[in-house]
Design an enzyme around this catalytic site. Structure first.
Site, PDB file in Angstrom:
ATOM      1  NE  ARG A  57      -0.421 -10.057  -6.212  1.00 25.57           N
ATOM      2  CZ  ARG A  57       0.712  -9.458  -5.839  1.00 25.57           C
ATOM      3  NH1 ARG A  57       1.778  -9.551  -6.577  1.00 25.57           N
ATOM      4  NH2 ARG A  57       0.759  -8.771  -4.726  1.00 25.57           N
ATOM      5  CB  THR A  58      -6.386  -6.448  -7.348  1.00 26.03           C
ATOM      6  OG1 THR A  58      -6.264  -7.655  -6.588  1.00 26.03           O
ATOM      7  CG2 THR A  58      -7.852  -6.192  -7.641  1.00 26.03           C
ATOM      8  CE  LYS A  86      -6.812  18.719  -2.775  1.00 31.55           C
ATOM      9  NZ  LYS A  86      -6.964  19.363  -4.106  1.00 31.55           N
ATOM     10  NE  ARG A 107      -7.688  -4.137  -3.181  1.00 27.84           N
ATOM     11  CZ  ARG A 107      -6.798  -5.107  -3.320  1.00 27.84           C
ATOM     12  NH1 ARG A 107      -5.547  -4.924  -2.925  1.00 27.84           N
ATOM     13  NH2 ARG A 107      -7.137  -6.265  -3.848  1.00 27.84           N
ATOM     14  CG  HIS A 135     -10.651  -9.360  -3.477  1.00 24.57           C
ATOM     15  ND1 HIS A 135     -10.987  -8.882  -4.728  1.00 24.57           N
ATOM     16  CD2 HIS A 135      -9.288  -9.259  -3.382  1.00 24.57           C
ATOM     17  CE1 HIS A 135      -9.886  -8.507  -5.357  1.00 24.57           C
ATOM     18  NE2 HIS A 135      -8.844  -8.721  -4.563  1.00 24.57           N
TER      19      HIS A 135
END
Length: 338
Positions: A57-58, A86, A107, A135
């Site tokens: 969703r986000t 890496k 995120r 959030h």
């Protein structure tokens, strides 16, 4: 706050007037989110969408919001698909990718990581969730949903009665929402969780310092009896040390239609940041609530696009130019989004 060019990392950046500004702009985004109008105000702009933790969703909501303003999206998902696998540092990643983007939504599973990234970025960064920390855009869309749900009853956010239920220790959405509620007046918050998953003490104290009533409980039925909103959260199993530990709490607090009818007031709104865990062992919000008109979880997700459009428009300083770059569309089918 000064939105233009700013990072959005924490709800603690906002005053009440800032939240009201975001909501006012979000209201103006509705015809664009519902495809009744098209704007190209961000034509040529690029969103760097960097999601190093699973998200549906986000991530898609941020991308859709940017597309609806006329911009383009470039995505990186998962550590395995990035140079971080890496050994590249967040500093180097930020310096490079901010050269390819006009704004970045990010995120990351580690608390504080998005702020660390933003410190090296040459463009605004919006926090899409950093571990169990915050959030901010989710908290804004949650509060915007609360505002809209209560407005139909002639109510405002001041005087809100809300029960937050579930994993309050690791649930970053409730952390940020509580911090936003500190900007309002006379809020009653009931925090329903197992003892081991209680809301962090400093957040409870912040609520009380703001003059709010904050009660902690392990009794679901009694806690949801006299509230305007029941905000349920899933067990954040990815933040536990083991699956076995998470399983100890799964399914502890289940809300279904029978419990709702017996214990909630008739118009109590049901919210959840999603995903809800629909496995038989969990079901914090049962499927039998799907036809309940007070289930607002999908109105929440729709509102997320509006709020994220507003954040992009404000951070990129185009909020007052959206209509000037717009046109009506003739392919929109009335009732499509009803």
């Amino acid at each position: 706050m000064q939105f233009a060019g700013s990072h959005i990392l924490s709800v603690t950046q906002f005053e009440r007037a800032d939240v009201e500004t975001i909501f006012s702009v979000a209201d103006r985004m509705e015809p664009y989110a519902h495809r009744r109008r098209v704007t190209k105000v961000l034509d040529g702009a690029i969103l760097g969408s960097m999601f190093f933790e699973p998200s549906t969703r986000t991530r898609v909501s941020f991308g859709s919001a940017f597309n609806l303003l006329g911009g383009e999206v470039r995505e990186t998902t998962g550590f395995e698909n990035s140079a971080i696998a890496k050994g590249e540092s967040l500093y180097d990643t930020a310096r490079v990718l901010s050269g390819y983007s006009d704004v970045i939504a990010m995120r990351h599973p580690a608390a504080g990581s998005v702020a660390e990234f933003a410190a090296a970025s040459r463009v605004p960064v919006i926090n899409g969730g950093d571990g169990a920390n915050e959030h901010p855009s989710q908290a804004l869309l949650d509060l915007y949903t609360i505002k809209k749900e209560l407005a139909g009853r002639g109510r405002g956010i001041d005087g809100l009665r809300i029960a937050m239920v579930g994993d309050l220790r690791y649930g970053r959405t409730v952390h940020s929402l509580c911090k936003l509620l500190c900007l309002f007046d006379r809020v009653q918050v009931v925090l329903v969780s197992p003892q081991e998953l209680r809301m962090p003490g400093e957040i409870v104290e912040d609520l009380r310092a703001a003059g709010h009533e904050a009660l902690e409980s392990e009794a679901l039925e009694a806690s949801i009896a006299h509230v305007d909103i029941v905000y349920s959260t899933r067990i954040q199993e990815e933040r536990f040390s083991s699956q076995q530990e998470a399983d100890l709490y799964r399914g502890r607090f289940r809300l279904n239609q029978t419990i709702y009818t017996e214990h909630c007031e008739p118009n109590t709104v049901i919210m959840h940041p999603l995903p809800r865990d629909s496995r038989e062992t969990a079901r914090e919000l049962d499927d039998d609530l799907n036809d309940n008109p007070n289930l607002a979880i999908f109105r929440q997700t729709d509102n997320g696009v509006l709020v994220r459009m507003a954040l992009f428009a404000l951070v990129l300083d185009v909020a007052d130019e959206v209509d000037a770059h717009a046109r009506d569309v003739n392919w929109y089918t009335a009732g499509r989004f009803g």
